[in-house]
Design a protein around this motif. Sequence first.
Motif, PDB file in Angstrom:
ATOM      1  N   UNK A 187     -24.771 -31.173  11.857  1.00  0.00           N
ATOM      2  CA  UNK A 187     -23.620 -32.064  11.699  1.00  0.00           C
ATOM      3  C   UNK A 187     -24.081 -33.464  11.270  1.00  0.00           C
ATOM      4  N   UNK A 188     -25.173 -33.945  11.861  1.00  0.00           N
ATOM      5  CA  UNK A 188     -25.700 -35.272  11.506  1.00  0.00           C
ATOM      6  C   UNK A 188     -26.132 -35.300  10.043  1.00  0.00           C
ATOM      7  N   UNK A 189     -26.772 -34.237   9.578  1.00  0.00           N
ATOM      8  CA  UNK A 189     -27.190 -34.163   8.172  1.00  0.00           C
ATOM      9  C   UNK A 189     -25.975 -34.175   7.244  1.00  0.00           C
ATOM     10  N   UNK A 190     -24.900 -33.492   7.634  1.00  0.00           N
ATOM     11  CA  UNK A 190     -23.675 -33.494   6.824  1.00  0.00           C
ATOM     12  C   UNK A 190     -23.072 -34.904   6.758  1.00  0.00           C
ATOM     13  N   UNK A 191     -23.037 -35.588   7.893  1.00  0.00           N
ATOM     14  CA  UNK A 191     -22.537 -36.961   7.914  1.00  0.00           C
ATOM     15  C   UNK A 191     -23.355 -37.834   6.970  1.00  0.00           C
ATOM     16  N   UNK A 192     -24.665 -37.729   7.048  1.00  0.00           N
ATOM     17  CA  UNK A 192     -25.540 -38.545   6.212  1.00  0.00           C
ATOM     18  C   UNK A 192     -25.322 -38.260   4.732  1.00  0.00           C
ATOM     19  N   UNK A 193     -25.176 -36.995   4.376  1.00  0.00           N
ATOM     20  CA  UNK A 193     -24.930 -36.618   2.979  1.00  0.00           C
ATOM     21  C   UNK A 193     -23.582 -37.164   2.508  1.00  0.00           C
ATOM     22  N   UNK A 194     -22.559 -37.045   3.328  1.00  0.00           N
ATOM     23  CA  UNK A 194     -21.239 -37.575   2.966  1.00  0.00           C
ATOM     24  C   UNK A 194     -21.291 -39.087   2.771  1.00  0.00           C
ATOM     25  N   UNK A 195     -21.958 -39.785   3.694  1.00  0.00           N
ATOM     26  CA  UNK A 195     -22.034 -41.243   3.603  1.00  0.00           C
ATOM     27  C   UNK A 195     -22.807 -41.691   2.368  1.00  0.00           C
ATOM     28  N   UNK A 196     -23.841 -40.955   2.011  1.00  0.00           N
ATOM     29  CA  UNK A 196     -24.613 -41.303   0.812  1.00  0.00           C
ATOM     30  C   UNK A 196     -23.754 -41.198  -0.442  1.00  0.00           C
ATOM     31  N   UNK A 197     -22.795 -40.291  -0.425  1.00  0.00           N
ATOM     32  CA  UNK A 197     -21.885 -40.120  -1.562  1.00  0.00           C
ATOM     33  C   UNK A 197     -20.783 -41.182  -1.560  1.00  0.00           C
ATOM     34  N   UNK A 198     -20.373 -41.608  -0.378  1.00  0.00           N
ATOM     35  CA  UNK A 198     -19.202 -42.474  -0.252  1.00  0.00           C
ATOM     36  C   UNK A 198     -19.478 -43.976  -0.307  1.00  0.00           C
ATOM     37  N   UNK A 199     -20.685 -44.393   0.055  1.00  0.00           N
ATOM     38  CA  UNK A 199     -20.947 -45.828   0.123  1.00  0.00           C
ATOM     39  C   UNK A 199     -22.386 -46.145  -0.267  1.00  0.00           C
ATOM     40  N   UNK A 200     -22.586 -47.282  -0.919  1.00  0.00           N
ATOM     41  CA  UNK A 200     -23.952 -47.698  -1.233  1.00  0.00           C
ATOM     42  C   UNK A 200     -24.638 -48.402  -0.055  1.00  0.00           C
ATOM     43  N   UNK A 201     -23.902 -48.640   1.016  1.00  0.00           N
ATOM     44  CA  UNK A 201     -24.475 -49.326   2.170  1.00  0.00           C
ATOM     45  C   UNK A 201     -25.582 -48.471   2.793  1.00  0.00           C
ATOM     46  N   UNK A 202     -26.635 -49.112   3.293  1.00  0.00           N
ATOM     47  CA  UNK A 202     -27.756 -48.349   3.844  1.00  0.00           C
ATOM     48  C   UNK A 202     -27.387 -47.618   5.128  1.00  0.00           C
ATOM     49  N   UNK A 203     -27.642 -46.339   5.109  1.00  0.00           N
ATOM     50  CA  UNK A 203     -27.447 -45.509   6.296  1.00  0.00           C
ATOM     51  C   UNK A 203     -28.716 -44.708   6.514  1.00  0.00           C
ATOM     52  N   UNK A 204     -28.966 -44.324   7.758  1.00  0.00           N
ATOM     53  CA  UNK A 204     -30.181 -43.575   8.075  1.00  0.00           C
ATOM     54  C   UNK A 204     -29.921 -42.648   9.246  1.00  0.00           C
ATOM     55  N   UNK A 205     -30.723 -41.608   9.287  1.00  0.00           N
ATOM     56  CA  UNK A 205     -30.659 -40.633  10.371  1.00  0.00           C
ATOM     57  C   UNK A 205     -31.719 -40.967  11.408  1.00  0.00           C
ATOM     58  N   UNK A 206     -31.328 -40.981  12.652  1.00  0.00           N
ATOM     59  CA  UNK A 206     -32.266 -41.042  13.768  1.00  0.00           C
ATOM     60  C   UNK A 206     -32.254 -39.650  14.370  1.00  0.00           C
ATOM     61  N   UNK A 207     -33.199 -38.797  13.950  1.00  0.00           N
ATOM     62  CA  UNK A 207     -33.137 -37.385  14.362  1.00  0.00           C
ATOM     63  C   UNK A 207     -33.573 -37.177  15.805  1.00  0.00           C
ATOM     64  N   UNK A 208     -33.084 -36.106  16.371  1.00  0.00           N
ATOM     65  CA  UNK A 208     -33.558 -35.732  17.696  1.00  0.00           C
ATOM     66  C   UNK A 208     -34.912 -35.056  17.552  1.00  0.00           C
ATOM     67  N   UNK A 209     -35.678 -35.076  18.627  1.00  0.00           N
ATOM     68  CA  UNK A 209     -36.987 -34.439  18.607  1.00  0.00           C
ATOM     69  C   UNK A 209     -36.824 -32.919  18.522  1.00  0.00           C
ATOM     70  N   UNK A 210     -37.813 -32.269  17.911  1.00  0.00           N
ATOM     71  CA  UNK A 210     -37.812 -30.807  17.851  1.00  0.00           C
ATOM     72  C   UNK A 210     -38.042 -30.223  19.234  1.00  0.00           C
ATOM     73  N   UNK A 211     -38.952 -30.851  19.974  1.00  0.00           N
ATOM     74  CA  UNK A 211     -39.302 -30.363  21.301  1.00  0.00           C
ATOM     75  C   UNK A 211     -38.798 -31.359  22.339  1.00  0.00           C
TER      76      UNK A 211
END
Length: 178
Positions: free
Chosen positions: A48-72
């Motif tokens: 879901x976070x990756x989808x949000x990031x992809x949508x935001x990259x398409x919708x706005x030039x403002x800088x956005x970034x993912x703070x991912x959760x740890x794998x473990x």
Amino acid sequence: DLPGRLPIAGSQTRLAGLAGSSGAVMVAWLAERLPQRLLAVVAATPADAERWLADLATLTPLPSALYPQREALGDDEPHYEIAGERAETIEARLRGRLRILVTTARATSEKTQVPEALARLRLELTVGSRRPLTEVVSALTRMGYHRVPVVTEVAEFSVRGGIVDLYGFGMTSPSRIE
């Protein structure tokens, strides 16, 4: 009237019933109208976070970034790409280069390094600057990079003569430093 109803620090506003990418449209709209605010999107899952990031990259030039959760679970992250992305996102936030932060509920509860620790794990190399090779190698080793004969993965470096090949976090390919 939504911009006027946004919460103060330490509180939250919940919105529901936004179908598809309309939530991302709303966040992009808010970020453009409220330049003084950092907006955080807390998604249920990494997908879901990756989808949000992809949508935001398409919708706005403002800088956005993912703070991912740890794998473990735990304090150590065995995947250098995730550890690097977490550090880069914190760095962008601390330097004021981030307007929209996308993360997951689990990532918000995971401990992270404080800014001083991140500063100790930084090596800034600029065009024209000079540093002793031994200092660069020591810094990379201290930061957790692995010295290898040929660089193929993130968090690796190699040294041949006065040349360092380095594959840093967030890089699409290795770089050569002379």
